[in-house]
Enzyme design. Structure first.
Site, PDB file in Angstrom:
ATOM      1  N   SER A 280      -3.301  39.662   7.546  1.00 41.34           N
ATOM      2  CA  SER A 280      -3.610  41.062   7.861  1.00 41.34           C
ATOM      3  C   SER A 280      -3.717  41.283   9.366  1.00 41.34           C
ATOM      4  O   SER A 280      -3.898  40.336  10.138  1.00 41.34           O
ATOM      5  CB  SER A 280      -4.941  41.457   7.216  1.00 41.34           C
ATOM      6  OG  SER A 280      -6.022  40.791   7.857  1.00 41.34           O
TER       7      SER A 280
ATOM      8  N   HIS B 170       4.304   1.903  12.414  1.00 41.37           N
ATOM      9  CA  HIS B 170       3.434   2.461  13.446  1.00 41.37           C
ATOM     10  C   HIS B 170       3.419   1.444  14.578  1.00 41.37           C
ATOM     11  O   HIS B 170       3.394   0.235  14.335  1.00 41.37           O
ATOM     12  CB  HIS B 170       2.026   2.675  12.879  1.00 41.37           C
ATOM     13  CG  HIS B 170       1.037   3.249  13.850  1.00 41.37           C
ATOM     14  ND1 HIS B 170       1.369   4.219  14.770  1.00 41.37           N
ATOM     15  CD2 HIS B 170      -0.291   2.995  14.045  1.00 41.37           C
ATOM     16  CE1 HIS B 170       0.297   4.537  15.478  1.00 41.37           C
ATOM     17  NE2 HIS B 170      -0.723   3.804  15.062  1.00 41.37           N
TER      18      HIS B 170
ATOM     19  N   GLN C  69       2.653   3.155   2.365  1.00 36.56           N
ATOM     20  CA  GLN C  69       4.004   3.097   2.917  1.00 36.56           C
ATOM     21  C   GLN C  69       4.796   1.928   2.344  1.00 36.56           C
ATOM     22  O   GLN C  69       5.974   2.059   2.030  1.00 36.56           O
ATOM     23  CB  GLN C  69       3.946   2.980   4.445  1.00 36.56           C
ATOM     24  CG  GLN C  69       3.573   4.271   5.160  1.00 36.56           C
ATOM     25  CD  GLN C  69       4.636   5.350   5.061  1.00 36.56           C
ATOM     26  OE1 GLN C  69       5.816   5.088   4.819  1.00 36.56           O
ATOM     27  NE2 GLN C  69       4.211   6.592   5.236  1.00 36.56           N
TER      28      GLN C  69
ATOM     29  N   GLU D 247      -4.090  12.506  15.288  1.00 41.05           N
ATOM     30  CA  GLU D 247      -5.118  12.162  14.300  1.00 41.05           C
ATOM     31  C   GLU D 247      -6.522  12.489  14.813  1.00 41.05           C
ATOM     32  O   GLU D 247      -7.351  13.050  14.094  1.00 41.05           O
ATOM     33  CB  GLU D 247      -5.050  10.668  13.978  1.00 41.05           C
ATOM     34  CG  GLU D 247      -3.830  10.247  13.189  1.00 41.05           C
ATOM     35  CD  GLU D 247      -3.660   8.729  13.120  1.00 41.05           C
ATOM     36  OE1 GLU D 247      -2.773   8.276  12.386  1.00 41.05           O
ATOM     37  OE2 GLU D 247      -4.401   7.997  13.820  1.00 41.05           O
TER      38      GLU D 247
ATOM     39  N   GLY E 268       0.827  -1.202   0.000  1.00 42.16           N
ATOM     40  CA  GLY E 268       0.000   0.000   0.000  1.00 42.16           C
ATOM     41  C   GLY E 268       0.858   1.247   0.000  1.00 42.16           C
ATOM     42  O   GLY E 268       1.975   1.252  -0.513  1.00 42.16           O
TER      43      GLY E 268
ATOM     44  N   GLU F 273      -9.837  27.995   2.105  1.00 40.97           N
ATOM     45  CA  GLU F 273      -8.711  28.842   2.513  1.00 40.97           C
ATOM     46  C   GLU F 273      -7.887  28.229   3.646  1.00 40.97           C
ATOM     47  O   GLU F 273      -6.807  28.730   3.983  1.00 40.97           O
ATOM     48  CB  GLU F 273      -9.215  30.229   2.905  1.00 40.97           C
ATOM     49  CG  GLU F 273      -9.776  31.006   1.711  1.00 40.97           C
ATOM     50  CD  GLU F 273     -10.102  32.447   2.036  1.00 40.97           C
ATOM     51  OE1 GLU F 273      -9.486  33.004   2.963  1.00 40.97           O
ATOM     52  OE2 GLU F 273     -10.967  33.026   1.355  1.00 40.97           O
TER      53      GLU F 273
ATOM     54  N   GLY G 167       3.146   7.783   2.067  1.00 44.11           N
ATOM     55  CA  GLY G 167       4.047   7.041   1.192  1.00 44.11           C
ATOM     56  C   GLY G 167       4.411   7.749  -0.097  1.00 44.11           C
ATOM     57  O   GLY G 167       5.566   7.714  -0.529  1.00 44.11           O
TER      58      GLY G 167
ATOM     59  N   SER H  16      -4.197 -11.107  -3.868  1.00 41.46           N
ATOM     60  CA  SER H  16      -4.079  -9.658  -3.701  1.00 41.46           C
ATOM     61  C   SER H  16      -3.963  -8.962  -5.059  1.00 41.46           C
ATOM     62  O   SER H  16      -3.227  -9.404  -5.945  1.00 41.46           O
ATOM     63  CB  SER H  16      -2.843  -9.320  -2.863  1.00 41.46           C
ATOM     64  OG  SER H  16      -2.578  -7.929  -2.896  1.00 41.46           O
TER      65      SER H  16
END
Length: 341
Positions: free
Chosen positions: A253, A109, A29, A196, A27, A232, A135, A52
């Site tokens: 500003s 992770h 990473q 997260e 996938g 924005e 990734g 897969s």
């Protein structure tokens, strides 16, 4: 005490020379690590479950592809690049039966190790290498001769070489070009989940939707609400990313600055921070992890329902229309199944 930052001179790719590196999963990473390591002159194989969709993709990119079990058998260092919720089943079925003393398991992770959904044998090195970017950015920066900063951690070190392997891997994917910071599985996992949930994804999404709803409910057009509360946002985050909060304030500003410092703390106030602390406590105690694993085991019912509800939010329809007026934006598929592993 400042964190030590390791660079390329601190890492030796020779530590991985002559070894077989397996990446389980292809996938976001997984594919980036595999390609970068291969182009750094290292031997990389891919491990995937039978059937897969990524098998053909990995072969097309020049990799030898094996079943997950075969890849673990053949490799010295094994990266578990699978979704957190799917790692435990893959570990029990294909990884654990093929682990031998002296091998290294690598994660990007720390969830499965820290929350003990995977409990590895004591004679295997357990390390973490976590680039601080998705990734595709890890891959792009490598190709440009740069790198994404990375974290490393050591959980088990029976070989006494675990840190050197982690640094070498980080160098192989380009991370040492930018800098590598040492952490722990606990710290990486808990801070990552907290970020997260409360700021980067959960907090930001909820803030944007609440702002949009407030303007629309007050009678303003959805288009204006979208521009002011979502479109924005990127401009402001880019300024923060480039030069911090102070740098962002330098570029806006005086009126915007005054609104920032005088009104912002009234919106994100002590009550929000109190709830952030509660969310952090749920992460630290393992409550969130248990609930997430239970959600996966139950077929993702609530997860899918919440995502479906989010896709029906009025901001999505308005955004689709307005983004079609912005040819510089890359059009992406944003629903359905995530990248295949």
């Amino acid at each position: 005490m400042p964190v030590k930052i390791y660079t390329e001179k601190d890492a030796d790719l020779g530590v991985l020379k002559g070894k077989t590196l397996a990446v389980l999963g292809f996938g976001s990473q997984g594919h980036a690590h595999a390609l970068n390591l291969k182009e750094s002159g290292l031997k990389v194989i891919i491990g995937l479950y039978e059937g897969s969709k990524s098998i053909a993709v990995a072969r097309e990119m020049g990799f030898e592809v094996f079943t997950t079990a075969e890849a673990v058998q053949k490799a010295d260092v094994i990266m578990v690049a699978l979704p957190d919720t799917k790692q435990a089943a893959a570990y029990e079925k294909d990884i654990a039966p093929n682990l031998k003393k002296g091998k290294t398991l690598l994660f990007s992770h720390g969830f499965s190790i820290h929350f003990k959904t995977i409990v590895p044998p004591k004679d295997v090195d357990i390390i973490l290498v976590a680039p601080k970017g998705p990734g595709h950015i890890v891959r792009r920066q490598y190709l440009e001769g740069k790198g994404v900063p990375a974290l490393i951690a050591v959980y088990q070190n029976p070989s006494k070489k675990a840190k050197k392997v982690a640094l070498a891997w980080a160098k192989g994917i380009g991370g040492a070009r930018a800098g590598v910071l040492e952490t722990t599985f606990k710290e990486e996992t808990e801070t990552d989940l907290f970020g997260e949930q409360t700021v980067l994804c959960g907090g930001c999404s909820a803030l944007v939707q609440a702002g949009f709803e407030t303007l629309v409910e007050a009678g303003y057009s959805p288009e204006m609400a979208y521009f002011e509360c979502l479109h924005e946002l990127k401009l402001i985050v880019d300024l923060m990313n480039e030069s911090g909060i102070g740098g962002m304030r330098f570029s806006i500003s005086e009126t915007a600055k005054w609104g920032d410092v005088s009104v912002g703390p009234k919106i994100i106030d002590a009550s929000v921070k109190k709830r952030m602390k509660a969310a952090l406590k749920d992460i630290q105690t393992g409550k969130f992890a248990k609930e997430w694993v239970k959600e996966y085991q139950g077929g993702y019912k609530r997860y899918k329902a919440l995502l479906a509800a989010g896709e029906k939010h009025p901001i999505e329809k308005v955004g689709t229309k307005l983004r079609s007026m912005m040819p510089w934006m890359k059009k992406r598929k944003t629903s359905g199944v995530q990248a295949a592993y």
